[in-house]
Design a protein around this motif. Structure first.
Motif, PDB file in Angstrom:
ATOM      1  N   THR A 137      -0.718  -2.089  -7.965  1.00 41.08           N
ATOM      2  CA  THR A 137      -0.527  -2.349  -6.599  1.00 41.08           C
ATOM      3  C   THR A 137       1.540  -3.115  -6.071  1.00 41.08           C
ATOM      4  N   HIS A 147      -0.604   4.611   0.240  1.00 41.66           N
ATOM      5  CA  HIS A 147      -0.916   3.746  -0.110  1.00 41.66           C
ATOM      6  C   HIS A 147      -2.506   4.169   0.781  1.00 41.66           C
ATOM      7  N   ARG A 149      -6.963   1.662   0.117  1.00 43.06           N
ATOM      8  CA  ARG A 149      -6.718   0.909  -1.045  1.00 43.06           C
ATOM      9  C   ARG A 149      -8.247   1.073  -0.865  1.00 43.06           C
TER      10      ARG A 149
END
Ligand code: PMP
Length: 391
Positions: A137, A147, A149
């Motif tokens: 991360t 990013h 997730r």
């Protein structure tokens, strides 16, 4: 409030939520038994899975290297720190992993931060399992990439995200192979299919599987015969290999790219010779002594089966990392203190290391545990679980 008062208030808030951390002294923290507060405890809290941290052969190799080359590399690899042992070690890692090249980093943390911040930039998209290690991360944050997730282990969720990503963007999928706080295993074959379908790179962190899985202990990528399909495999020497430092393996071009771009590789002093000496020896032992991994994995299977049967929730563990879910941080702390009273060292893992309300006790097995010790520990955990109303 001035700055100091603000910082103090933040620490107080952590304390109130029973999430404040502190350091505890241990003697021989990597051994199957450790000393804490004057007591001898069975160590179920170390990543020394194969017992190699205490192996005299590593100590000997380490001392030899130190005598021959001195205490410190005294410079970055790219300046004058690339002492002779590096080449030997990187060749040994590449041969062990059956890849073209390997590059050694000073730790797993700096490896992940370096690799991800090198390969990604503000125009890329990275798809990362929600429970990936903090160092992954942090590398992503540093890169300023978009990013994404995906839900833990959820390849359907990942595929939806990949479908929505603009075709022209650089895409990287990254996952732990074994998740450090849950002990469960990433769906590596499916991730390879997705990376091929959507033209992405795949990076796998084998910190907890190196030394334990696959015909020569190279890890889960080897066990699933995926070496040719995973672009970069990262792993550490600090856990099953009983030493310190980390590596990344891949083809010549990608490793050359990482060497040129990873700032945590370029701007730090190389590992000291003593560490390289130990690493070389541990790769030799891991490759040639399968009994070590067979022993720890057999202990883990027994331990998981016994605790599951007793009614614990093991967070999906399939490996030598076996957590039991507790929920509240306070209850988790109480559990680990009760275990210590009974002669067992195991750590309460609390937020923010794990999501809120999922505090747990994380147990890890070692090849140097005796089966009677593992049986005895399981019985104590069951007794404490019943006493505290967890099961
Ligand atoms: N990746 C994972 C999955 C880890 O669990 C860890 C260590 N806890 C690291 C990377 C960092 O490795 P190191 O301790 O060698 O810095």
């Amino acid at each position: 409030m001035n700055v100091r008062e603000e910082l103090k208030a933040e620490l107080n808030a952590l304390e109130q939520r029973t999430n404040k951390r502190s350091l505890h002294k241990v003697e021989q923290g990597a051994m199957p038994w450790l000393q804490r507060d004057g007591r001898r405890l069975l160590n179920l809290a170390s990543n020394n899975y194969l017992g190699l941290a205490g192996d005299p052969r590593l100590t000997e190799a380490s001392m030899e290297a130190c005598k021959q080359y001195g205490n410190s590399a005294s410079a970055s690899r790219l300046v004058t720190g690339n002492h002779l042992l590096y080449d030997d070690c990187e060749q040994a890692v590449a041969a062990w992993k059956k890849t073209q090249k390997a590059l050694i980093f000073t730790s797993g943390y700096t490896a992940n931060v370096g690799i991800l911040s090198a390969l990604l930039n503000h125009k890329s998209i990275v798809f990362s399992d929600k429970l990936n290690h903090a160092s992954i991360t942090d590398g992503i944050i540093l890169s300023r990439a978009d990013h994404k997730r995906y839900r833990h282990l959820d390849v359907d969720h990942l595929e939806k995200m990949l479908q929505q990503a603009p075709a022209h963007k650089r895409k990287i999928i990254v996952t732990d192979s074994i998740f450090s706080m849950d002990g469960d295993i990433a769906p590596l074959q499916e991730l390879v299919l997705l990376k091929e379908r959507y033209n992405a790179l795949l990076i796998v962190d084998e910190a907890h599987s190196s030394g334990l899985y696959g015909a020569t202990g190279a890890g889960l990528v080897q066990q699933y015969a995926l070496t040719q399909h995973v672009d970069l495999v990262m792993g550490t020497f600090s856990k099953a290999l009983g030493s310190f430092g980390a590596y990344v393996t891949g083809d010549e071009e990608l490793i050359d790219y990482v060497l040129n771009k990873a700032r945590s590789f370029i701007y730090t002093t190389a590992l000291p010779p003593a560490v390289l000496g130990a690493i070389a020896k541990s790769i030799e032992i891991v490759s040639s002594e399968p009994a070590l991994r067979e022993t720890v994995l057999a202990h883990a299977t027994y331990f998981r089966q016994t605790l599951t049967k007793a009614g614990f929730n093991l967070c999906g563990s399939e490996s030598q990392i076996v957590p039991i879910l507790i929920g509240h941080s306070e209850q988790a702390l109480r559990f680990s203190e009760a275990l210590q009273e009974e002669g067992i060292a195991a750590v309460a893992i609390r937020p923010p290391t794990v999501p809120q309300q999922t505090a747990r006790i994380r147990f890890t097995l070692m090849a140097s545990h005796k089966r009677e010790e593992v049986q005895h520990a399981a019985q104590i955990i069951i007794d404490v679980g019943q006493r505290l109303g967890v099961i």
